[in-house]
Scaffold this active site. Structure first.
Site, PDB file in Angstrom:
ATOM      1  N   HIS A  25       0.675  -1.369   0.104  1.00  0.00           N
ATOM      2  CA  HIS A  25      -0.107  -0.012   0.100  1.00  0.00           C
ATOM      3  C   HIS A  25       0.792   1.103   0.067  1.00  0.00           C
ATOM      4  CE1 HIS A  25      -3.657  -2.609   0.953  1.00  0.00           C
ATOM      5  NE2 HIS A  25      -2.678  -3.180   1.943  1.00  0.00           N
TER       6      HIS A  25
ATOM      7  N   SER B 231      16.282  18.239 -17.893  1.00  0.00           N
ATOM      8  CA  SER B 231      15.251  19.492 -17.928  1.00  0.00           C
ATOM      9  C   SER B 231      16.039  20.451 -18.795  1.00  0.00           C
ATOM     10  CB  SER B 231      15.041  19.895 -16.541  1.00  0.00           C
ATOM     11  OG  SER B 231      14.612  21.204 -16.478  1.00  0.00           O
TER      12      SER B 231
END
Length: 473
Positions: free
Chosen positions: A187, A318
């Protein structure tokens, strides 16, 4: 002058519907040109693998017709040579018809017939696209046959080998990192420790099972419709034509999984084997997405993410943030997974569109299935060689995270009980202390229920991973 030049750019071809202007240098003829004009839809043609299969199929049919005496030897040899030439990819540009065309692939079948006739003519032999190149055939058995030949060949020669490369890389890392302990997660929350090797062993097993699923489809994927002609009855061809053509195709491709369809009506009315193959590839795509996403998360950071592994620096990430490097191959793999899953949705729907004796969504099924196989094969290889092989684990950081996880209290259940262990976990988290220190501070090390030596043994994070329990991958 302009009008004169324009006229010189075309020649006149004819078919049963009349005359058609065709580009002067094109190898295709009237029926292909009509299809080009009728279907200016996507700008996407057939996959090269399908064009190759069409060429080989025409060569195989010509050989069988030659051997039976139905086709003049010189014509047959010209067709065989032209078909094999097409199979090399040399003439892919001569197949301009959009994938969104007539659903039987008739346009592309005639495209192949016409190009072969033109190549033969250029080499000195006149052959007729229908009477000679298409002898004993129908678009309704040739196009699905070529689709299945291309798909089977792609699976055997490209997809399965590509997935084996990825499996080998993952399995190698599973063995290499068998003792590199880390926090397990369920989870997306801290869980009991595992090793990095165990995780990669799980990934390797996913890919191995994917390979097995694909291999399991081959007996049905390799069944070929050739010999059924128009509706499966085999009208206008001999009873042994299909079997002999398949034998030639096995010889030409080296793909032994090819065989004549056990039932020609099933083989032309339905494309269930393509749906099955696509479904197997969808499972691989789902596996690949999970693997790529896990690796991306483990490599997140470098300072504010998990930072458990270092991914290879492949390119600047980037255009504005200097020094940033992104998990580009993980993103490639997840995008490919999305495309394959989407392709499968289209294939599943298209597979349902068989009315009576013919499925009429074959071109889009062929395009999607062959694209999925190509994308998965290429991605598997690149993901293995340029990403997985270059991963470096941050072993100390992973061990620290594992030891700081509240879930390592789990082995204390049998000594102090579940409820007490839960109190330890919550207290350690609230006070920012280790589980070990919290157990001692709360008085559970009393020499009876739990000794300090027993505590250390139970809190050994590598021992918790049970690495002695070997797993198959």
């Amino acid at each position: 002058m302009s009008d004169f030049m324009t006229e010189q750019e075309f020649r006149i071809e004819h078919d049963t519907m009349g005359e058609v202007k065709v580009p002067a240098q094109a190898l295709w003829r009237a029926q292909t040109q009509r299809a080009v004009e009728n279907f200016p839809i996507s700008g996407r043609g057939l996959e090269s693998a399908q064009i190759r299969a069409m060429g080989l199929l025409k060569a195989a049919c010509a050989q069988v017709n030659k051997d039976s005496g139905a086709l003049d030897a010189a014509k047959a040899d010209a067709i065989i040579a032209a078909g094999k030439e097409i199979a090399t990819g040399k003439h892919d540009a001569e197949f301009p018809i959009d994938v969104f065309q007539t659903g039987s692939g008739t346009s592309s079948n005639m495209n192949t017939n016409e190009v072969i006739a033109s190549i033969a003519k250029a080499n000195g032999t006149e052959v007729h696209p229908n009477d000679d190149v298409n002898m004993g055939q129908s678009s309704n058995d040739t196009f699905p046959t070529a689709t299945h030949v291309a798909a089977t060949e792609a699976a055997v020669n490209d997809l399965i080998p590509g997935l084996k490369v990825l499996h080998e890389s993952l399995a190698k890392k599973a063995n290499e990192w068998d003792s590199v302990v880390k926090s397990g997660r369920t989870h997306l929350m801290d869980a009991v420790p595992v090793t990095l090797g165990q995780e990669f062993g799980g990934y390797a097993r996913q890919i191995q099972l994917g390979i097995e699923r694909i291999e399991a489809t081959l007996p049905r994927l390799g069944e070929l419709a050739i010999g059924g002609t128009a509706v499966g009855t085999g009208i206008n061809t001999s009873a042994d034509f299909g079997g002999k053509v398949v034998a030639e195709l096995v010889e030409l491709t080296g793909v032994t999984q090819l065989q004549e369809a056990a039932n020609h009506f099933e083989a032309q009315a339905n494309r269930d084997a393509l749906v099955e193959f696509s479904g197997a590839m969808r499972v691989v795509a789902v596996s690949l997405y999970k693997i790529a996403n896990d690796i991306r998360l483990m490599g997140s950071g470098p300072l504010t993410g998990l930072g458990e592994i270092q991914l290879p620096d492949l390119q600047p990430g980037s255009s504005i943030m200097p020094g940033k490097v992104n998990p580009v191959l993980c993103e490639t793999a997840t995008q490919v997974s999305a495309q394959v899953i989407g392709n499968d949705a289209a294939v599943a729907f298209a597979g349902s569109q068989g009315q009576f004796e013919l499925n009429v969504f074959i071109p889009v099924m062929a395009r999607n299935v062959l694209e999925s196989a190509r994308l998965l094969a290429n991605t598997a290889r690149v993901f293995a060689t340029r990403l997985v092989d270059g991963i470096v684990p941050n072993e100390e950081h992973m061990k620290q995270l594992a030891e700081s996880s509240p879930s390592i209290v789990t082995p204390l259940n049998s000594a102090i009980g579940y409820e007490a262990a839960a109190k330890v976990a919550k207290a350690a988290l609230a006070e920012g202390k280790t589980i070990r220190q919290t157990v001692i501070d709360m008085g559970f090390v009393d020499g009876e229920k739990l000794t300090e030596e027993e505590l250390d043994k139970r809190l050994d994070v590598l021992a918790m991973a049970n690495t002695d329990r070997k797993q198959k991958f």
